[in-house]
Scaffold this motif. Structure first.
Motif, PDB file in Angstrom:
ATOM      1  N   GLY A  16      28.555  -6.895 -23.273  1.00 21.52           N
ATOM      2  CA  GLY A  16      29.042  -6.359 -24.652  1.00 21.52           C
ATOM      3  C   GLY A  16      29.545  -7.287 -25.531  1.00 21.52           C
ATOM      4  N   GLU A  17      29.039  -8.496 -25.525  1.00 26.28           N
ATOM      5  CA  GLU A  17      29.624  -9.508 -26.450  1.00 26.28           C
ATOM      6  C   GLU A  17      28.525  -9.721 -27.544  1.00 26.28           C
ATOM      7  OE1 GLU A  17      29.798 -13.002 -23.517  1.00 26.28           O
ATOM      8  OE2 GLU A  17      31.606 -12.122 -22.772  1.00 26.28           O
ATOM      9  N   HIS A  18      29.011 -10.257 -28.416  1.00 27.20           N
ATOM     10  CA  HIS A  18      28.090 -10.600 -29.706  1.00 27.20           C
ATOM     11  C   HIS A  18      28.575 -11.856 -30.524  1.00 27.20           C
ATOM     12  CE1 HIS A  18      31.166  -7.896 -30.917  1.00 27.20           C
ATOM     13  NE2 HIS A  18      31.363  -8.549 -32.093  1.00 27.20           N
ATOM     14  N   THR A  19      28.204 -13.083 -29.980  1.00 28.56           N
ATOM     15  CA  THR A  19      28.529 -14.525 -30.347  1.00 28.56           C
ATOM     16  C   THR A  19      27.331 -15.410 -30.682  1.00 28.56           C
ATOM     17  OG1 THR A  19      28.770 -15.367 -28.073  1.00 28.56           O
ATOM     18  CG2 THR A  19      30.679 -14.209 -29.012  1.00 28.56           C
ATOM     19  N   VAL A  20      27.419 -16.262 -31.182  1.00 32.55           N
ATOM     20  CA  VAL A  20      26.474 -17.222 -31.809  1.00 32.55           C
ATOM     21  C   VAL A  20      26.700 -18.251 -30.477  1.00 32.55           C
ATOM     22  CG1 VAL A  20      25.619 -18.987 -33.133  1.00 32.55           C
ATOM     23  CG2 VAL A  20      26.596 -16.778 -33.895  1.00 32.55           C
ATOM     24  N   GLU A  21      25.562 -18.548 -29.711  1.00 34.28           N
ATOM     25  CA  GLU A  21      25.506 -19.804 -29.015  1.00 34.28           C
ATOM     26  C   GLU A  21      24.512 -20.734 -29.166  1.00 34.28           C
ATOM     27  OE1 GLU A  21      25.880 -19.218 -24.503  1.00 34.28           O
ATOM     28  OE2 GLU A  21      25.799 -17.051 -24.954  1.00 34.28           O
ATOM     29  N   ASN A  22      24.755 -21.995 -29.070  1.00 34.56           N
ATOM     30  CA  ASN A  22      23.684 -22.991 -29.236  1.00 34.56           C
ATOM     31  C   ASN A  22      23.062 -23.527 -27.848  1.00 34.56           C
ATOM     32  OD1 ASN A  22      22.135 -25.214 -30.034  1.00 34.56           O
ATOM     33  ND2 ASN A  22      23.975 -26.394 -30.857  1.00 34.56           N
ATOM     34  N   ALA A  23      21.722 -23.093 -27.656  1.00 35.09           N
ATOM     35  CA  ALA A  23      21.094 -23.742 -26.573  1.00 35.09           C
ATOM     36  C   ALA A  23      20.356 -24.471 -26.892  1.00 35.09           C
ATOM     37  CB  ALA A  23      20.420 -22.238 -25.787  1.00 35.09           C
ATOM     38  N   TYR A  24      20.363 -25.302 -27.752  1.00 32.97           N
ATOM     39  CA  TYR A  24      19.366 -26.196 -28.417  1.00 32.97           C
ATOM     40  C   TYR A  24      20.199 -27.408 -28.836  1.00 32.97           C
ATOM     41  CZ  TYR A  24      14.651 -27.901 -30.175  1.00 32.97           C
ATOM     42  OH  TYR A  24      13.855 -28.757 -30.436  1.00 32.97           O
ATOM     43  N   ALA A  68      19.348  -8.118 -30.096  1.00 35.84           N
ATOM     44  CA  ALA A  68      19.703  -9.786 -30.158  1.00 35.84           C
ATOM     45  C   ALA A  68      18.609 -10.473 -30.837  1.00 35.84           C
ATOM     46  CB  ALA A  68      19.886  -9.907 -28.675  1.00 35.84           C
ATOM     47  N   PHE A  69      19.163 -11.769 -31.089  1.00 38.07           N
ATOM     48  CA  PHE A  69      18.126 -12.792 -31.807  1.00 38.07           C
ATOM     49  C   PHE A  69      18.132 -14.010 -30.836  1.00 38.07           C
ATOM     50  CE2 PHE A  69      19.135  -9.726 -35.154  1.00 38.07           C
ATOM     51  CZ  PHE A  69      17.752  -9.656 -35.915  1.00 38.07           C
ATOM     52  N   LEU A  70      16.959 -14.506 -30.967  1.00 36.55           N
ATOM     53  CA  LEU A  70      16.634 -15.899 -30.496  1.00 36.55           C
ATOM     54  C   LEU A  70      16.422 -16.678 -31.800  1.00 36.55           C
ATOM     55  CD1 LEU A  70      14.194 -15.616 -27.477  1.00 36.55           C
ATOM     56  CD2 LEU A  70      16.948 -15.658 -27.386  1.00 36.55           C
ATOM     57  N   ALA A  71      17.383 -17.386 -32.266  1.00 36.77           N
ATOM     58  CA  ALA A  71      17.381 -18.299 -33.593  1.00 36.77           C
ATOM     59  C   ALA A  71      16.519 -19.379 -33.342  1.00 36.77           C
ATOM     60  CB  ALA A  71      18.791 -18.643 -34.087  1.00 36.77           C
ATOM     61  N   ARG A  92      28.917  -8.865 -38.046  1.00 37.09           N
ATOM     62  CA  ARG A  92      28.714  -7.561 -38.801  1.00 37.09           C
ATOM     63  C   ARG A  92      27.722  -6.292 -38.039  1.00 37.09           C
ATOM     64  NH1 ARG A  92      26.132 -10.082 -43.369  1.00 37.09           N
ATOM     65  NH2 ARG A  92      28.249 -10.549 -43.957  1.00 37.09           N
ATOM     66  N   TYR A  93      26.773  -7.182 -37.351  1.00 40.87           N
ATOM     67  CA  TYR A  93      25.787  -6.216 -36.613  1.00 40.87           C
ATOM     68  C   TYR A  93      26.090  -6.066 -35.013  1.00 40.87           C
ATOM     69  CZ  TYR A  93      23.636  -6.182 -41.329  1.00 40.87           C
ATOM     70  OH  TYR A  93      23.452  -6.149 -42.787  1.00 40.87           O
ATOM     71  N   ARG A  94      26.932  -6.889 -34.616  1.00 41.61           N
ATOM     72  CA  ARG A  94      27.265  -6.755 -33.149  1.00 41.61           C
ATOM     73  C   ARG A  94      26.013  -7.209 -32.347  1.00 41.61           C
ATOM     74  NH1 ARG A  94      32.272  -4.747 -32.544  1.00 41.61           N
ATOM     75  NH2 ARG A  94      31.900  -4.346 -30.117  1.00 41.61           N
ATOM     76  N   VAL A  95      25.410  -8.284 -32.673  1.00 40.59           N
ATOM     77  CA  VAL A  95      24.081  -8.534 -32.115  1.00 40.59           C
ATOM     78  C   VAL A  95      24.594 -10.166 -31.677  1.00 40.59           C
ATOM     79  CG1 VAL A  95      22.380  -7.362 -33.192  1.00 40.59           C
ATOM     80  CG2 VAL A  95      23.097  -9.449 -34.050  1.00 40.59           C
ATOM     81  N   PRO A  96      24.144 -10.313 -30.381  1.00 38.22           N
ATOM     82  CA  PRO A  96      24.049 -11.908 -30.078  1.00 38.22           C
ATOM     83  C   PRO A  96      23.100 -12.703 -30.830  1.00 38.22           C
ATOM     84  CG  PRO A  96      24.161 -10.263 -28.054  1.00 38.22           C
ATOM     85  CD  PRO A  96      23.756  -9.391 -29.370  1.00 38.22           C
ATOM     86  N   ILE A  97      23.537 -13.892 -31.086  1.00 32.40           N
ATOM     87  CA  ILE A  97      22.511 -14.782 -31.713  1.00 32.40           C
ATOM     88  C   ILE A  97      22.552 -16.066 -30.924  1.00 32.40           C
ATOM     89  CG2 ILE A  97      21.818 -16.022 -33.796  1.00 32.40           C
ATOM     90  CD1 ILE A  97      22.867 -13.904 -35.386  1.00 32.40           C
TER      91      ILE A  97
END
Length: 374
Positions: free
Chosen positions: A239-247, A188-191, A210-215
């Protein structure tokens, strides 16, 4: 919340940590893609306060660190010329090239100046019409718009003695390169929030799918980091892999339209070499043909300079998240801020510099003794 102190509240930090501990059931490896976030993590001991199953991996988020050696050597060659005033942000002056750095060039008589904005360099060009003024334009999507605007202004005002040495890079292709590596452990990534404040989040959903990673787009204070980790771990456990905006206080999904328009006008996407990593396709910008006359590489004929990275520096492994700084045999011994082997030790956002500054000399430091959020 209105004040920075509120994002360092220890009681809220403990509540976030408790939530993470109650959620996590197995090991997860997360990568923060920003050197500023890395410094926050190490300064406050966040990586050591997290429950053992959660590992934070430091990514290639330091713009100084990923500037390849051959670009540094091009800067040194240009800055050495008597007709040139070479302008740069201060954190580039001690980055080692082949045998020397910009400080040494200045000591040898080169006119190397520290500026705080590319517009300062443009002003110097107007004040010195008989000299060539070059600005060292490096960085991610955050610094590219003001550099693009400065070139746009130079062209509009007819200032011909100004040029830009460009080494701009883009985050999404770097994430893709990391995920394609056979040694990748990132789940997973912290963008980086400041990158997304410019570019928006439009490029990230395809990567997440594509890579099934949360961002999770994350800010830079301790509570920002912990909230990003909390959201990421929850996704991983489900088991999720979506983009979330925590900022959301700084980032809009569409980004900054004015900055994007300026980038579209002045730059074009190109392949870029990353120090210690290699060439990543479509991972950078260069000046578009319309502005090619302002490209310092062509103006000073340094496009043919090519350099090999020193084998003794393992910063490439650090930048890829394959090695923690204090796991390198040179860290703190033959490689220190006074005698660095690579940019990760001297940059204000470098992982090695963070570990050295906050005395993370080995893996036994007790975060509960030093961390403001403990």
């Amino acid at each position: 919340m209105k004040y920075i102190d509120e994002f360092q509240n220890p009681d809220l930090a403990r509540r976030l940590l408790d939530d993470i501990r109650s959620t996590v059931t197995r090991p997860w490896a997360l990568m923060e893609v920003c050197g500023g976030q890395t410094h926050t993590i190490i300064r406050h001991g966040i990586d050591q306060l997290l429950p053992d199953p959660v590992e934070l991996i430091h990514g290639p988020g330091c713009p100084v660190c990923v500037t390849p050696l051959e670009v540094i050597d091009k800067a040194l060659e240009i800055a050495s010329r008597p007709e040139v005033i070479f302008c740069s942000f201060g954190d580039m002056l001690r980055v080692p090239g082949t045998g020397r750095d910009l400080f040494q060039v200045r000591g040898e008589g080169g006119d190397v100046r520290v500026v705080y904005s590319p517009l300062d360099a443009l002003r110097i060009a107007r004040e010195n019409p008989d000299r060539e003024v070059v600005f060292f334009g490096i960085g991610f999507e955050t610094t590219a718009p003001p550099n693009a605007m400065t070139v746009h202004q130079a062209r509009r005002l007819g200032i011909r003695n100004f040029s830009l040495l460009v080494s701009h890079v883009r985050v999404p292709p770097a994430i893709e390169a990391i995920m394609q590596s056979p040694d990748c452990r990132v789940q997973a990534f912290l963008a980086a929030g400041h990158v997304c404040s410019v570019m928006g989040v439009g490029e990230y959903p395809a990567l997440a799918d594509r890579y099934r990673v949360p961002i999770v787009v994350t800010g830079f204070e301790p509570l920002d980091i912990l909230e990003g980790v909390r959201r990421t771990v929850r996704q991983l456990e489900r088991g999720e892999h979506t983009v979330e905006n925590a900022y959301s206080r700084a980032v809009r999904p569409e980004g900054n339209p004015s900055a994007l328009a300026m980038l579209e006008d002045v730059f074009e996407v190109t392949d870029r070499a990353w120090r210690g990593i290699g060439v990543i396709p479509d991972s950078g910008w260069r000046l578009s043909p319309r502005y090619r006359d302002y490209d310092a590489e062509y103006r000073f004929s340094v496009t043919g300079i090519h350099t090999r990275e020193p084998a003794e520096c393992r910063s490439g492994e650090v930048l890829q998240g394959l090695l923690k700084p204090n796991e390198c045999e040179a860290f703190g011994t033959t490689c220190t801020p006074r005698s660095p082997l690579g940019a990760t030790m001297v940059s204000s956002e470098g992982a090695c510099a963070a570990y050295y500054l906050y005395r993370r000399l080995d893996a036994t430091t007790d975060p509960l003794e030093a961390s403001p959020v403990a």
